[in-house]
Design an enzyme around this catalytic site. Structure first.
Site, PDB file in Angstrom:
ATOM      1  N   ASP A  48       0.825  -1.211   0.000  1.00  0.00           N
ATOM      2  CA  ASP A  48       0.000   0.000   0.000  1.00  0.00           C
ATOM      3  C   ASP A  48       0.858   1.259   0.000  1.00  0.00           C
ATOM      4  O   ASP A  48       2.061   1.195  -0.203  1.00  0.00           O
ATOM      5  CB  ASP A  48      -1.047  -0.023   1.112  1.00  0.00           C
ATOM      6  CG  ASP A  48      -0.483  -0.490   2.425  1.00  0.00           C
ATOM      7  OD1 ASP A  48       0.651  -0.102   2.727  1.00  0.00           O
ATOM      8  OD2 ASP A  48      -1.159  -1.257   3.129  1.00  0.00           O
ATOM      9  N   LYS A  70      -4.490   2.802   0.635  1.00  0.00           N
ATOM     10  CA  LYS A  70      -5.594   3.603   1.179  1.00  0.00           C
ATOM     11  C   LYS A  70      -4.995   4.821   1.834  1.00  0.00           C
ATOM     12  O   LYS A  70      -4.115   4.724   2.655  1.00  0.00           O
ATOM     13  CB  LYS A  70      -6.412   2.793   2.178  1.00  0.00           C
ATOM     14  CG  LYS A  70      -5.554   2.130   3.222  1.00  0.00           C
ATOM     15  CD  LYS A  70      -6.322   1.142   4.061  1.00  0.00           C
ATOM     16  CE  LYS A  70      -5.333   0.434   4.977  1.00  0.00           C
ATOM     17  NZ  LYS A  70      -5.801  -0.656   5.700  1.00  0.00           N
ATOM     18  N   MET A 185      -0.818   9.488  13.127  1.00  0.00           N
ATOM     19  CA  MET A 185      -2.104   9.868  12.511  1.00  0.00           C
ATOM     20  C   MET A 185      -2.767  11.017  13.275  1.00  0.00           C
ATOM     21  O   MET A 185      -3.991  11.059  13.388  1.00  0.00           O
ATOM     22  CB  MET A 185      -3.062   8.655  12.484  1.00  0.00           C
ATOM     23  CG  MET A 185      -2.550   7.502  11.654  1.00  0.00           C
ATOM     24  SD  MET A 185      -3.566   6.010  11.804  1.00  0.00           S
ATOM     25  CE  MET A 185      -2.885   5.275  13.284  1.00  0.00           C
TER      26      MET A 185
HETATM   27  N1  SAH Z   1       2.760   0.857  10.597  1.00  0.00           N
HETATM   28  C1  SAH Z   1       3.241   2.228  10.477  1.00  0.00           C
HETATM   29  C2  SAH Z   1       2.209   3.238  10.925  1.00  0.00           C
HETATM   30  C3  SAH Z   1       0.985   3.324  10.056  1.00  0.00           C
HETATM   31  S1  SAH Z   1      -0.147   4.523  10.611  1.00  0.00           S
HETATM   32  C4  SAH Z   1       4.538   2.381  11.267  1.00  0.00           C
HETATM   33  O1  SAH Z   1       4.908   1.471  12.022  1.00  0.00           O
HETATM   34  O2  SAH Z   1       5.189   3.421  11.135  1.00  0.00           O
HETATM   35  C5  SAH Z   1       0.245   5.870   9.555  1.00  0.00           C
HETATM   36  C6  SAH Z   1       0.906   6.994  10.345  1.00  0.00           C
HETATM   37  O3  SAH Z   1       2.277   6.698  10.551  1.00  0.00           O
HETATM   38  C7  SAH Z   1       0.907   8.328   9.647  1.00  0.00           C
HETATM   39  O4  SAH Z   1      -0.318   9.001   9.841  1.00  0.00           O
HETATM   40  C8  SAH Z   1       2.033   9.033  10.364  1.00  0.00           C
HETATM   41  O5  SAH Z   1       1.631   9.493  11.629  1.00  0.00           O
HETATM   42  C9  SAH Z   1       3.014   7.901  10.580  1.00  0.00           C
HETATM   43  N2  SAH Z   1       4.035   7.825   9.514  1.00  0.00           N
HETATM   44  C10 SAH Z   1       4.220   6.841   8.624  1.00  0.00           C
HETATM   45  N3  SAH Z   1       5.285   7.104   7.839  1.00  0.00           N
HETATM   46  C11 SAH Z   1       5.782   8.292   8.253  1.00  0.00           C
HETATM   47  C12 SAH Z   1       6.883   9.102   7.859  1.00  0.00           C
HETATM   48  N4  SAH Z   1       7.688   8.752   6.864  1.00  0.00           N
HETATM   49  N5  SAH Z   1       7.096  10.263   8.526  1.00  0.00           N
HETATM   50  C13 SAH Z   1       6.311  10.640   9.543  1.00  0.00           C
HETATM   51  N6  SAH Z   1       5.266   9.908   9.964  1.00  0.00           N
HETATM   52  C14 SAH Z   1       4.988   8.758   9.325  1.00  0.00           C
END
Ligand code: SAH
Length: 267
Positions: A48, A70, A185
């Site tokens: 995704d 998504k 998020m």
């Molecule tokens: N499984 C992922 C999180 C998914 S939820 C993990 O472990 O990181 C999605 C959220 O992750 C986004 O809304 C943001 O808050 C954060 N996120 C994901 N990638 C990011 C990035 N490169 N920089 C900052 N925040 C990030």
């Protein structure tokens, strides 16, 4: 090995299996070696948005790639359907890699996917990934724990902060922990979250860092306080961003000041 053991082994070897792979926060070289190996071996890769598409370059040319992305508010494929898809592909005796941004088991719906696989009796393994909170700390040079300043870290979703009493996240309780808060998020609801943490007793002067697109070329780091963070919500709308709240956020300045003092002292 007993004959029965062999039979079991052969049945399992011939059958499909699934590897949930953490893609890391964005920069392609933050994928683990184990994750890379799984990608190179996969028959099918289901991925995704938050997983860097460059990682698909590790796949075999004949591997099937299925996008189920998504973005907030625009769900391409409901989670239940993703679970069904993974199961269906595995039942075709394929090695399926489910590639997910960050770590698959941190706000990644990995729990639901493991449940679907367990229910279908499909063997699976999980390859951890660098989660956004850890990547954001590293990107901004902010230690998430610091001896004498923060002895705990909380990974919390800002997505469920619909109202004061929505019950999913007790911001007042979190405000009292003294832990570094890493909010996933949370950009859209940053104003509400800041108000809830202040109401819970955190000073308006508590430092806040918002790290957007951590580890990617368009990474940006925004420093504020609980009292001044609100406008960042609009500035960073739609970008993946991680909010860090806590005294540790002062560390870059503290470190610079300390280095400055050392320089002065050495001069
Ligand atoms: N499984 C992922 C999180 C998914 S939820 C993990 O472990 O990181 C999605 C959220 O992750 C986004 O809304 C943001 O808050 C954060 N996120 C994901 N990638 C990011 C990035 N490169 N920089 C900052 N925040 C990030």
């Amino acid at each position: 090995m007993s004959k029965a053991g062999n039979t079991d082994y052969d049945r399992q070897a011939a059958g499909g299996r699934v590897t949930l792979v953490g893609a890391g926060p964005g920069a392609p070289d933050l994928l683990t070696l184990r994750g890379q190996k799984a990608l190179m071996e996969a028959d099918v890769v289901i991925y995704d948005d938050l997983a860097n598409a460059e990682l698909l370059g590790w796949c075999r040319p004949d591997a099937t790639r299925i996008y189920v992305g998504k973005r907030a508010g625009q769900h391409c494929m409901p989670q239940a359907q993703i679970g069904e898809l993974i199961v269906r592909e595995a039942l075709l005796n394929q090695h399926v890699v489910r590639l997910k941004g960050g770590d698959p088991l941190v706000f990644g719906r990995g729990g639901e996917e493991m449940a679907a696989l367990a229910e279908a009796g499909i063997p699976y393994a999980v390859v951890p990934g660098v989660t956004a909170a850890v990547a954001a700390g590293a990107a901004a040079g902010i230690p998430l724990t610091l001896r004498g300043t923060a002895s705990a870290v909380v990974f919390v979703t800002g997505h469920e902060c619909a109202g004061k009493n929505d019950g999913a996240v007790d911001w007042s309780a979190l405000a009292r922990t003294g832990a570094t808060l890493c909010i996933y998020m949370g950009v859209r609801r940053l104003p509400e979250i800041a108000r809830a943490l202040s109401a819970g007793g955190l000073a308006g002067s508590t430092p806040v860092a918002v790290v957007a697109n951590a580890t990617l070329p368009d990474q940006s780091v925004h420093l504020a306080t609980l009292a001044t963070a609100e406008p960042l919500s609009a500035v960073l709308a739609g970008q993946p961003a991680l909010i860090i709240v806590g005294e540790v956020v002062r560390w870059p300045q503290l470190a610079r000041a300390a280095i400055g003092q050392q320089l002065l002292a050495g001069a």
